[in-house]
Design a protein around this motif. Structure first.
Motif, PDB file in Angstrom:
ATOM      1  N   TRP A 267       5.369  -4.961  -4.303  1.00  0.00           N
ATOM      2  CA  TRP A 267       5.418  -4.991  -2.348  1.00  0.00           C
ATOM      3  C   TRP A 267       4.438  -5.235  -1.652  1.00  0.00           C
ATOM      4  O   TRP A 267       3.235  -5.295  -2.194  1.00  0.00           O
ATOM      5  N   VAL A 268       4.122  -5.336  -0.696  1.00  0.00           N
ATOM      6  CA  VAL A 268       2.680  -5.707   0.166  1.00  0.00           C
ATOM      7  C   VAL A 268       3.126  -4.453   1.349  1.00  0.00           C
ATOM      8  O   VAL A 268       3.813  -3.884   1.643  1.00  0.00           O
ATOM      9  N   VAL A 269       1.667  -3.601   0.844  1.00  0.00           N
ATOM     10  CA  VAL A 269       1.846  -2.642   1.383  1.00  0.00           C
ATOM     11  C   VAL A 269       0.924  -2.845   2.507  1.00  0.00           C
ATOM     12  O   VAL A 269      -0.635  -3.006   2.913  1.00  0.00           O
ATOM     13  N   GLY A 270       1.167  -2.472   4.423  1.00  0.00           N
ATOM     14  CA  GLY A 270       0.205  -2.701   4.730  1.00  0.00           C
ATOM     15  C   GLY A 270      -0.315  -1.041   5.771  1.00  0.00           C
ATOM     16  O   GLY A 270       0.241  -0.603   5.971  1.00  0.00           O
ATOM     17  N   PHE A 271      -1.757  -0.803   5.874  1.00  0.00           N
ATOM     18  CA  PHE A 271      -2.054   0.328   6.943  1.00  0.00           C
ATOM     19  C   PHE A 271      -2.748  -0.583   8.122  1.00  0.00           C
ATOM     20  O   PHE A 271      -3.839  -1.195   7.615  1.00  0.00           O
ATOM     21  N   PHE A 272      -1.873   0.981   9.057  1.00  0.00           N
ATOM     22  CA  PHE A 272      -2.613   0.283  10.837  1.00  0.00           C
ATOM     23  C   PHE A 272      -3.525   1.603  11.292  1.00  0.00           C
ATOM     24  O   PHE A 272      -2.377   2.734  10.786  1.00  0.00           O
ATOM     25  N   VAL A 273      -4.019   1.434  11.673  1.00  0.00           N
ATOM     26  CA  VAL A 273      -4.258   2.458  12.281  1.00  0.00           C
ATOM     27  C   VAL A 273      -4.011   2.223  13.711  1.00  0.00           C
ATOM     28  O   VAL A 273      -3.363   1.568  14.546  1.00  0.00           O
TER      29      VAL A 273
END
Length: 291
Positions: A267-273
């Protein structure tokens, strides 16, 4: 002001080097540059493609390949190879909005040609179906096609500057060999910039890039290897969205975006605010990848 590199006064120019002459010079060896080189080469145009990286992509990055793109790949004989390398639309069945991979599901929606209505619309629009093809798999396909069609590809080569002579109808570009530290001139008719949002070609041309509201905000991507098959049995889909409040930062909401690369183990897990969230410390805390 571009230096007179045609006289060998531009940096560490290779001694007694004559310009490499061709029709087209493409800056960038990613999907944009690779696609352009593949199509031009297929139709008999010769050129050179240069990029500062030392290989094709080593991380998944872009992945959804839409029907219009597949039609173009079909035109140059690459659709079948792309489909063998990628994942068909059954792996893109839904987009999910949930608390986490094992927690409460808030909503789901059929995506990428799945679902009765969308499937009918997609079939009426194109003979091709969407494909999940990670950039790590697409770029080598494009590279082989370009090279086998007569294009020259140079990795470890960065763009320095270009100079146009409109009277002669030529453009000279200086590139730097990042292995040996030498600079070389390529002479051609057309220059194509496929070197991304921070394009040096655009920079020299003075063309601005317009950034929309909310774009360009910070994001952290994590390449994760974890077998989540048991959680995906009834949640098949390659895109998921989590919304979680940060335990250490009151008022800070994280948008977490796990995207499947290899079913269902990579998986690629992206973290955004989330828009409007204001962190009070510089230390994020988010359990979005928790199963």
């Amino acid at each position: 002001m571009v230096s007179d590199f045609t006289n060998g006064t531009h940096g560490n120019m290779a001694a007694n080097a004559e310009p490499y002459v061709t029709d087209v010079c493409i800056i960038g060896t990613g999907p944009a540059g690779g696609s352009l080189a593949s199509f031009l080469g297929h139709y008999g145009v010769r050129g050179i493609m240069v990029g500062k990286t030392n290989s094709t992509a080593t991380s998944p990055r872009a992945h959804i390949t839409n029907i219009a793109t597949l039609e173009c790949l079909r035109d140059i004989g690459l659709e079948e190879e792309a489909r063998k390398a990628g994942l068909d639309k059954s792996f893109m069945r839904y987009c999910h909005w949930c608390e986490n991979m094992a927690g409460k599901e808030i909503a789901r929606a059929p995506s990428w040609g799945n679902g009765a209505l969308a499937e009918a619309e997609y079939k009426a629009a194109s003979p091709c179906e969407p494909l999940d093809l990670a950039q790590t798999l697409l770029e080598p396909i494009l590279y082989r096609k370009a090279v086998n069609s007569g294009f020259v590809c140079r990795f470890n080569t960065s763009f320095v500057s270009f100079k146009e002579d409109p009277d002669k109808g030529i453009v000279d570009v200086v590139v730097k060999d990042l292995v040996f530290g030498t600079e070389h001139v390529i002479r051609y008719k057309y220059l194509c910039g496929g070197d991304g949002a921070g394009s040096k070609v655009l920079g020299q041309l003075g063309l601005p890039l317009k950034q929309g509201e909310g774009q360009g905000t910070g994001v952290v991507n994590l390449l994760l290897k974890a077998d989540l098959s048991r959680h995906m049995k009834y949640r098949e889909g390659n895109l998921h969205w989590f919304f979680q409040e940060d335990d250490l930062n009151e008022g800070l909401v994280w948008v977490v975006h796990p995207r499947m690369v290899t079913p269902w183990k990579e998986w690629v897990v992206g973290f955004f605010v989330a828009p409007g969230s204001q962190p009070k410390t510089e230390t994020p805390a988010c359990d979005g990848t928790r199963a």
